[in-house]
Design an enzyme around this catalytic site. Structure first.
Site, PDB file in Angstrom:
ATOM      1  N   GLU A  59      -8.669 -24.146   9.665  1.00 59.31           N
ATOM      2  CA  GLU A  59      -7.487 -24.081   8.759  1.00 59.31           C
ATOM      3  C   GLU A  59      -6.578 -23.225   9.464  1.00 59.31           C
ATOM      4  O   GLU A  59      -6.868 -22.070   9.579  1.00 59.31           O
ATOM      5  CB  GLU A  59      -7.660 -23.995   7.423  1.00 59.31           C
ATOM      6  CG  GLU A  59      -8.194 -25.075   6.628  1.00 59.31           C
ATOM      7  CD  GLU A  59      -8.156 -24.703   4.912  1.00 59.31           C
ATOM      8  OE1 GLU A  59      -7.761 -25.356   4.262  1.00 59.31           O
ATOM      9  OE2 GLU A  59      -9.015 -23.526   4.776  1.00 59.31           O
ATOM     10  N   ASN A 100     -11.058 -25.025   0.289  1.00 62.55           N
ATOM     11  CA  ASN A 100     -11.776 -24.402  -0.878  1.00 62.55           C
ATOM     12  C   ASN A 100     -11.222 -24.766  -2.042  1.00 62.55           C
ATOM     13  O   ASN A 100     -11.674 -24.996  -3.168  1.00 62.55           O
ATOM     14  CB  ASN A 100     -11.784 -23.111  -0.391  1.00 62.55           C
ATOM     15  CG  ASN A 100     -12.766 -22.467   0.274  1.00 62.55           C
ATOM     16  OD1 ASN A 100     -13.710 -23.098   0.855  1.00 62.55           O
ATOM     17  ND2 ASN A 100     -12.569 -21.162   1.125  1.00 62.55           N
ATOM     18  N   SER A 144     -10.872 -15.631   3.734  1.00 62.75           N
ATOM     19  CA  SER A 144     -11.250 -17.098   3.016  1.00 62.75           C
ATOM     20  C   SER A 144     -10.488 -17.279   1.690  1.00 62.75           C
ATOM     21  O   SER A 144     -10.165 -18.292   1.083  1.00 62.75           O
ATOM     22  CB  SER A 144     -12.807 -17.365   2.493  1.00 62.75           C
ATOM     23  OG  SER A 144     -13.417 -16.286   2.725  1.00 62.75           O
ATOM     24  N   HIS A 193      -8.609 -19.701   9.596  1.00 62.39           N
ATOM     25  CA  HIS A 193      -9.950 -19.994   8.540  1.00 62.39           C
ATOM     26  C   HIS A 193     -11.019 -21.020   9.292  1.00 62.39           C
ATOM     27  O   HIS A 193     -10.596 -22.193   9.316  1.00 62.39           O
ATOM     28  CB  HIS A 193      -9.370 -20.453   7.285  1.00 62.39           C
ATOM     29  CG  HIS A 193     -10.406 -20.412   6.403  1.00 62.39           C
ATOM     30  ND1 HIS A 193     -10.477 -21.438   5.383  1.00 62.39           N
ATOM     31  CD2 HIS A 193     -11.547 -19.561   6.039  1.00 62.39           C
ATOM     32  CE1 HIS A 193     -11.567 -21.239   4.577  1.00 62.39           C
ATOM     33  NE2 HIS A 193     -12.105 -20.183   4.906  1.00 62.39           N
TER      34      HIS A 193
HETATM   35  P1  NAD Z   1     -19.735  -9.795   7.357  1.00 59.13           P
HETATM   36  O1  NAD Z   1     -19.904  -8.802   6.378  1.00 59.13           O
HETATM   37  O2  NAD Z   1     -20.810 -10.464   7.999  1.00 59.13           O
HETATM   38  O3  NAD Z   1     -19.061  -9.015   8.725  1.00 59.13           O
HETATM   39  C1  NAD Z   1     -17.986  -8.146   8.446  1.00 59.13           C
HETATM   40  C2  NAD Z   1     -17.983  -7.374   9.624  1.00 59.13           C
HETATM   41  O4  NAD Z   1     -16.666  -6.397   9.700  1.00 59.13           O
HETATM   42  C3  NAD Z   1     -18.972  -6.101   9.671  1.00 59.13           C
HETATM   43  O5  NAD Z   1     -19.957  -6.206  10.672  1.00 59.13           O
HETATM   44  C4  NAD Z   1     -18.401  -4.831   9.428  1.00 59.13           C
HETATM   45  O6  NAD Z   1     -19.184  -3.812  10.262  1.00 59.13           O
HETATM   46  C5  NAD Z   1     -17.133  -5.108   9.995  1.00 59.13           C
HETATM   47  N1  NAD Z   1     -16.114  -4.039   9.646  1.00 59.13           N
HETATM   48  C6  NAD Z   1     -15.902  -3.910   8.640  1.00 59.13           C
HETATM   49  N2  NAD Z   1     -14.616  -2.738   8.765  1.00 59.13           N
HETATM   50  C7  NAD Z   1     -14.327  -2.864   9.712  1.00 59.13           C
HETATM   51  C8  NAD Z   1     -13.326  -2.192  10.589  1.00 59.13           C
HETATM   52  N3  NAD Z   1     -12.496  -1.421   9.895  1.00 59.13           N
HETATM   53  N4  NAD Z   1     -13.255  -2.650  11.973  1.00 59.13           N
HETATM   54  C9  NAD Z   1     -13.984  -3.384  12.547  1.00 59.13           C
HETATM   55  N5  NAD Z   1     -15.020  -4.066  11.972  1.00 59.13           N
HETATM   56  C10 NAD Z   1     -15.117  -3.766  10.569  1.00 59.13           C
HETATM   57  O7  NAD Z   1     -18.730 -10.818   6.734  1.00 59.13           O
HETATM   58  P2  NAD Z   1     -18.281 -12.241   7.212  1.00 59.13           P
HETATM   59  O8  NAD Z   1     -19.127 -13.197   6.411  1.00 59.13           O
HETATM   60  O9  NAD Z   1     -18.465 -12.483   8.737  1.00 59.13           O
HETATM   61  O10 NAD Z   1     -16.689 -12.427   6.822  1.00 59.13           O
HETATM   62  C11 NAD Z   1     -15.843 -11.854   7.504  1.00 59.13           C
HETATM   63  C12 NAD Z   1     -14.508 -12.465   7.163  1.00 59.13           C
HETATM   64  O11 NAD Z   1     -14.651 -13.933   7.112  1.00 59.13           O
HETATM   65  C13 NAD Z   1     -14.286 -12.152   5.514  1.00 59.13           C
HETATM   66  O12 NAD Z   1     -12.793 -12.268   5.501  1.00 59.13           O
HETATM   67  C14 NAD Z   1     -14.457 -13.713   4.918  1.00 59.13           C
HETATM   68  O13 NAD Z   1     -13.851 -14.011   3.563  1.00 59.13           O
HETATM   69  C15 NAD Z   1     -14.165 -14.659   5.953  1.00 59.13           C
HETATM   70  N6  NAD Z   1     -15.020 -15.728   5.927  1.00 59.13           N
HETATM   71  C16 NAD Z   1     -16.108 -15.911   5.518  1.00 59.13           C
HETATM   72  C17 NAD Z   1     -16.915 -17.064   5.752  1.00 59.13           C
HETATM   73  C18 NAD Z   1     -18.504 -17.263   5.429  1.00 59.13           C
HETATM   74  O14 NAD Z   1     -19.140 -18.211   5.186  1.00 59.13           O
HETATM   75  N7  NAD Z   1     -19.164 -15.820   5.564  1.00 59.13           N
HETATM   76  C19 NAD Z   1     -16.246 -18.373   5.974  1.00 59.13           C
HETATM   77  C20 NAD Z   1     -14.961 -18.094   6.186  1.00 59.13           C
HETATM   78  C21 NAD Z   1     -14.331 -17.035   6.080  1.00 59.13           C
END
Ligand code: NAD
Length: 708
Positions: free
Chosen positions: A462, A500, A429, A450
């Site tokens: 996006e 954003n 993000s 995104h």
């Molecule tokens: P999250 O913490 O819920 O999930 C991340 C997952 O990645 C975990 O299950 C973790 O075990 C796994 N992980 C970590 N290292 C790893 C590896 N080496 N190999 C495989 N898996 C691995 O996070 P999230 O909220 O799902 O966010 C993930 C991404 O999406 C981030 O980059 C975040 O910025 C982006 N994002 C989040 C949102 C939101 O609203 N939460 C919205 C848009 C984008």
């Protein structure tokens, strides 16, 4: 012998039943057009004058639709309400003639039967539909700020009852075959292979199904004027609570139905045509129609014109967290591609699988899906803690923690473990895509994709191309996001991307207003009244106050001081007040008032504020929204978005900007750049430099330019 024209063909059969086929040439789906009126009239005349015809069956020559609606582009040609009233009255007349045919008329429905299509079917004496999951029946006009203008408001209540018809017309919801049967909108549901035969039999038997069985409560409410008053009053109240008075169509729909009940169908139809005409001229309907055209146009576009996408047959998802789980779901369920999820541990994988399970399980419980289909869907998603099963993937979507080094190592892993030329799409993000691609052997295959949370519900994606992303990578990613059910916009690789970036100043200003002592409810209510689904302070609670605070320095570093979040945010985070996820934020999530709707008053003392309302709701919404508009214009000027249309769609689908206002660029056009510059300048003098109108906006004002 067949007669008719290219759209309507009438084929009388030896058994006395004539088949009327609808097949609009050069259209993928059947849509009704104004010029058909005369053609249908000719056919009806022919049916009437041929005494050997003892019944009529209307069906579609297209395999994907009965009639998906009316062609709304004809409304844009209406310069006055009167012209639109004429169109509605014309449709009403034809359908009345159809209904008055002395022989049984049956509609054989396969595929979408919507809007004008359902009005046509309801003017028939009987309806039967196929059990295909593409078969849906509904009157979605309200979603375009309109109402069913060809008798729909009069005929639907008679068929399905007052309450059900209100529910359908006020929400635009569509019924599947079984639901339509239950509602008595159709009298039978059969496999498509026998649809026509069954319809012919129905026409031969000529028997209409006995009237609906009406239960006691329904009868008590609907059969007398006092009972109906209760129903209408309740519907009006619900509408006003939901629309905040921003949408005129629902109230006009209620008006039509009420008139039909109280004064009979002739008066009801007259009001229906009038109200329809009036609605076509409202700014709300015009904007909603613009939005419809914009999304239809976008569906047809490729990511890069002339560059064909590569077919994606399997995807790999990295990270099974909140986002990964949602991405796996839309990939398997919507795009129908097998998904392999890789996480560092089994908890991550089971978390992702549970995401799909929970959604599908709900569908099974509501009987929208069979258990066996659910099982098949679930089997499409599998997990691993290494890269087994990644070799044949065509696209990788990465959703691991937001950490640059980690994401770079993911790129390296994928280049090592997957097939040559695989696309790596990151759901970051805030990290620049060019940095994620910095160490890639093939940076041309790295792109941003995104999503917005919750992924299964939020329609926007996006797509972020950095300087080296290849056109084929863009087209392929765009095509795949569409298969997932998303509306993608292609944006440039700069801090905050588009959504954003324009959201930040809007939310920050709401926080500034709060810190100046305005009550939280007052601020949120002002923006909800403006048309947002939730207010900005509530939004902070939902997204996470810490997330907002994390993005702000990135935006400041790359784009400037105007993105600086109020320092007071640190106090909130130190207090572990991150919003809903920590059950502590601006609103209450624990204790007696744990409904997330009432303000947690303790936040005021933490911030050192004694709230008193000094500002008007108008000033509150203007300050927030005009800052968003100003930033959107900057994005357009810098080429972050490709055009104003993408900017409007991105804001409506990504943030919930009021659709009836049409997005920040449509809003700017309706206010006029000069007015917006003046207002921003006034606020700048009062509240600071972050209100400085951007150069592109000033130029627009000077040259009287518009966005569309
Ligand atoms: P999250 O913490 O819920 O999930 C991340 C997952 O990645 C975990 O299950 C973790 O075990 C796994 N992980 C970590 N290292 C790893 C590896 N080496 N190999 C495989 N898996 C691995 O996070 P999230 O909220 O799902 O966010 C993930 C991404 O999406 C981030 O980059 C975040 O910025 C982006 N994002 C989040 C949102 C939101 O609203 N939460 C919205 C848009 C984008």
């Amino acid at each position: 012998t067949q007669t008719g024209n290219s759209t309507f063909t009438l084929t009388p059969q030896d058994n006395g039943i004539a088949l009327l086929k609808i097949d609009v040439p050069n259209e993928t789906m059947n849509v009704l057009k104004a010029e058909f009126a005369e053609q249908i009239q000719d056919i009806l005349q022919q049916v009437k004058s041929d005494s050997s015809i003892t019944g009529l069956v209307i069906y579609s020559g297209k395999s994907n639709s009965f009639v998906a609606g009316a062609d709304i582009s004809m409304l844009d040609k209406c310069e006055t309400a009167e012209q639109a009233i004429e169109i509605a009255a014309g449709g009403q007349m034809i359908f009345n003639q159809l209904e008055q045919l002395p022989i049984p008329v049956v509609a054989a429905i396969n595929g979408p039967c919507l809007g004008g299509g359902l009005e046509l079917a309801m003017a028939c004496h009987m309806r039967v539909c196929s059990d295909s999951n593409k078969t849906v029946l509904g009157l979605p006009e309200v979603q375009l700020g309109l109402l069913p203008g060809s008798g729909g408001t009069q005929r639907l209540p008679k068929l399905v009852g007052l309450q059900k018809s209100l529910d359908m017309m006020l929400t635009g919801k569509q019924l599947r075959a079984k639901q339509a049967l239950k509602a008595d909108l159709v009298s039978d549901v059969v496999p498509n292979s026998v649809l026509l035969d069954v319809a012919i039999k129905m026409a031969q038997n000529g028997k209409r199904k006995a009237n609906r069985k009406v239960n006691f409560v329904e009868k008590a409410l609907e059969s007398n004027p006092w009972g109906r008053k209760i129903v209408f009053d309740q519907a009006t109240k619900t509408v006003l609570a939901k629309t905040k008075g921003n949408y005129p169509a629902p109230l006009k729909i209620i008006d039509c139905i009420r008139t039909g009940y109280e004064k009979g169908i002739t008066k009801g139809l007259a009001i229906e045509a009038n109200n329809f005409g009036d609605l076509t001229q409202t700014p709300e309907s015009k904007q909603l129609r613009n939005l419809f055209f914009a999304t239809t146009e976008m569906k047809k576009e490729q990511g890069v014109a002339g560059v064909a996408p590569v077919k994606v047959n399997k995807v790999g998802v990295l990270g099974g967290g909140l986002m990964g789980g949602g991405i796996a779901y839309v990939s398997a369920n919507n795009a129908k591609t097998p998904v392999r999820i890789k996480d560092i541990n089994h908890t991550g994988i089971s978390h992702a699988l549970k995401y799909s399970f929970d959604i599908l399980n709900k569908k099974v419980k509501r009987r929208f899906m069979s258990s066996s289909t659910m099982q098949k869907q679930l089997n499409m998603v599998t997990g691993t803690v290494d890269y087994s099963g990644f070799k044949d993937a065509d696209l990788i979507i990465e959703a691991v923690y937001e950490d640059l080094a980690l994401k770079q190592s993911m790129v390296a892993d994928i280049e090592e473990n997957c097939k040559d030329g695989i696309i790596f799409a990151s759901n970051t993000s805030s990290l620049p895509i060019n940095q994620i691609a910095a160490k890639a052997a093939k940076p041309e295959n790295v792109i941003g994709l995104h999503y917005f949370s919750p992924v299964d519900k939020m329609p926007l994606a996006e797509i972020i191309a950095h300087e080296k992303t290849s056109d084929e990578t863009i087209s392929t990613t765009v095509a795949y996001a569409k298969r997932q059910g998303k509306t993608p916009i292609v944006v440039k690789d700069k801090a905050g991307f588009y959504v954003n970036r324009i959201l930040a100043p809007y939310v920050n200003e709401a926080a500034n207003i709060l810190l100046a002592g305005e009550p939280i409810e007052k601020i949120d209510r002002a923006l909800v009244k403006f048309g947002f689904p939730v207010g900005p302070i509530k939004l902070l609670d939902e997204v996470g106050i810490d997330i907002g605070a994390k993005i702000s320095p990135i935006l400041v570093a790359e784009l400037g001081e105007r993105f600086k979040a109020p320092d007071a945010f640190d106090k909130l985070i130190d207090d572990n007040r991150k919003g809903r996820k920590t059950k502590k934020g601006f609103y209450n999530y624990v204790g007696k008032k744990a409904n997330g709707k009432d303000v947690d008053e303790s936040v005021y003392s933490l911030l050192g504020i004694q709230p008193t309302s000094k500002l008007t709701a108008e000033e509150i919404h203007q300050r927030c929204v005009l800052l968003m508009v100003n930033e959107a214009v900057r994005c357009l000027d810098e080429g972050i978005i490709r055009n104003a249309r993408d900017g409007d769609i991105g804001t409506i689908f990504g943030i919930g900007f009021p659709p009836f206002i049409g997005g920040p660029f449509r809003y700017l056009d309706s206010l006029g750049a000069t007015t917006v510059v003046e207002k921003l300048t006034t606020y700048k003098e009062k509240y600071g430099d972050h209100f400085e109108p951007c150069a592109a906006l000033v130029k627009m004002a000077e040259t009287s330019q518009t966005c569309y």
